[in-house]
Design a protein around this motif. Structure first.
Motif, PDB file in Angstrom:
ATOM      1  N   ARG A   1      25.535 -10.128 -24.066  1.00 22.64           N
ATOM      2  CA  ARG A   1      26.555  -9.287 -24.674  1.00 22.64           C
ATOM      3  C   ARG A   1      25.945  -7.915 -24.931  1.00 22.64           C
ATOM      4  O   ARG A   1      24.833  -7.806 -25.451  1.00 22.64           O
ATOM      5  N   MET A   2      26.671  -6.873 -24.551  1.00 22.20           N
ATOM      6  CA  MET A   2      26.268  -5.507 -24.860  1.00 22.20           C
ATOM      7  C   MET A   2      27.173  -4.986 -25.971  1.00 22.20           C
ATOM      8  O   MET A   2      28.399  -4.950 -25.814  1.00 22.20           O
ATOM      9  N   LEU A   3      26.567  -4.625 -27.096  1.00 21.88           N
ATOM     10  CA  LEU A   3      27.333  -4.127 -28.231  1.00 21.88           C
ATOM     11  C   LEU A   3      27.281  -2.609 -28.262  1.00 21.88           C
ATOM     12  O   LEU A   3      26.200  -2.006 -28.238  1.00 21.88           O
ATOM     13  N   VAL A   4      28.461  -2.004 -28.302  1.00 18.04           N
ATOM     14  CA  VAL A   4      28.594  -0.549 -28.387  1.00 18.04           C
ATOM     15  C   VAL A   4      29.114  -0.238 -29.781  1.00 18.04           C
ATOM     16  O   VAL A   4      30.245  -0.589 -30.136  1.00 18.04           O
ATOM     17  N   ASP A   5      28.288   0.405 -30.608  1.00 19.59           N
ATOM     18  CA  ASP A   5      28.644   0.703 -31.997  1.00 19.59           C
ATOM     19  C   ASP A   5      28.763   2.201 -32.209  1.00 19.59           C
ATOM     20  O   ASP A   5      27.904   2.976 -31.763  1.00 19.59           O
ATOM     21  N   GLU A   6      29.815   2.573 -32.908  1.00 21.17           N
ATOM     22  CA  GLU A   6      29.938   3.965 -33.324  1.00 21.17           C
ATOM     23  C   GLU A   6      28.994   4.225 -34.483  1.00 21.17           C
ATOM     24  O   GLU A   6      28.882   3.405 -35.408  1.00 21.17           O
ATOM     25  N   ILE A   7      28.319   5.357 -34.436  1.00 14.55           N
ATOM     26  CA  ILE A   7      27.428   5.768 -35.525  1.00 14.55           C
ATOM     27  C   ILE A   7      28.228   6.657 -36.460  1.00 14.55           C
ATOM     28  O   ILE A   7      28.656   7.755 -36.072  1.00 14.55           O
TER      29      ILE A   7
END
Length: 209
Positions: free
Chosen positions: A84-90
């Motif tokens: 799983r690749m997690l893309v998180d907004e900073i």
């Protein structure tokens, strides 16, 4: 984000993902990779160094896009490998009482098995006040059950909890809980319908004790 699922293999060890910022402000993102396993019907994510992601942190201007390159260092195996690749907004500091919203995207990445892909899925349904649908994947690649519906002997249709993960990874067993008004009797027949990667499923399940 495109694609929404990334497929790699021993012959294709690298891929790209494109992220577009459709907001009217800069968006800063962090990307991390995780080994994806399933234990006790739950998804388990552990940080991994088997995927190289470049760049891992970046900012995208309004209307702009960023291309992410993903390289697998792990060789293909007998069973499909799942990540799983997690893309998180900073979140960024905002002036005044404005609220910063943080979003997360979870993207599947699969490494195809080094033998011919083979999907074998089966299911059993337990009796009682809290019936459980057990989905067993004895093949070497993941399976998905979308729009899953059980039709009880009295004609009532029931569905699993909202947001239930449709994936059953290779070699895994997933359990879906259901709510029923009356205990489900062993030996009764329940109809199951769903959509899968190999087409629609329409079958009957004999309820087990």
């Amino acid at each position: 984000m495109s694609p929404v699922v990334l497929e790699l293999s021993s012959a294709r060890t690298a891929g790209v993902v494109k992220i577009v910022n459709n907001d009217n402000h800069d968006v800063s993102l962090q990307i991390r990779a995780y080994d994806w396993e399933q234990k006790d019907s739950q998804d388990v994510l552990n940080p991994t160094q088997s995927l190289i992601i470049s760049p891992p942190v970046f900012t995208v201007a309004p209307g702009a896009s960023q291309t992410i390159r993903i390289i697998s260092k792990r060789p293909a195996e007998a069973n499909e490998v799942a990540y799983r690749m997690l893309v998180d907004e900073i979140p960024t500091a905002a002036a005044g009482p404005a609220i910063n919203f943080k979003f997360r995207i979870s993207m599947p990445i699969f490494i195809a098995p080094n033998t011919a892909p083979n999907l074998k899925m089966g299911w059993t349904l337990s009796a009682g006040k809290a019936p459980r649908l057990n989905v067993a994947n004895t093949g070497n690649r993941r399976g998905r059950l979308l729009n899953l519906v059980l039709t009880l002997p009295n004609g009532k249709k029931i569905t699993p909890p909202a947001g239930a993960n449709p994936y059953t990874l290779a070699g895994m067993i997933r359990q879906y809980p259901f709510d029923v008004d009356a205990p489900l009797a062993a030996g009764s027949l329940v109809k199951m319908s769903a959509n899968s990667d190999t087409g629609p499923i329409e079958t009957e399940i004999t309820v087990t004790p």
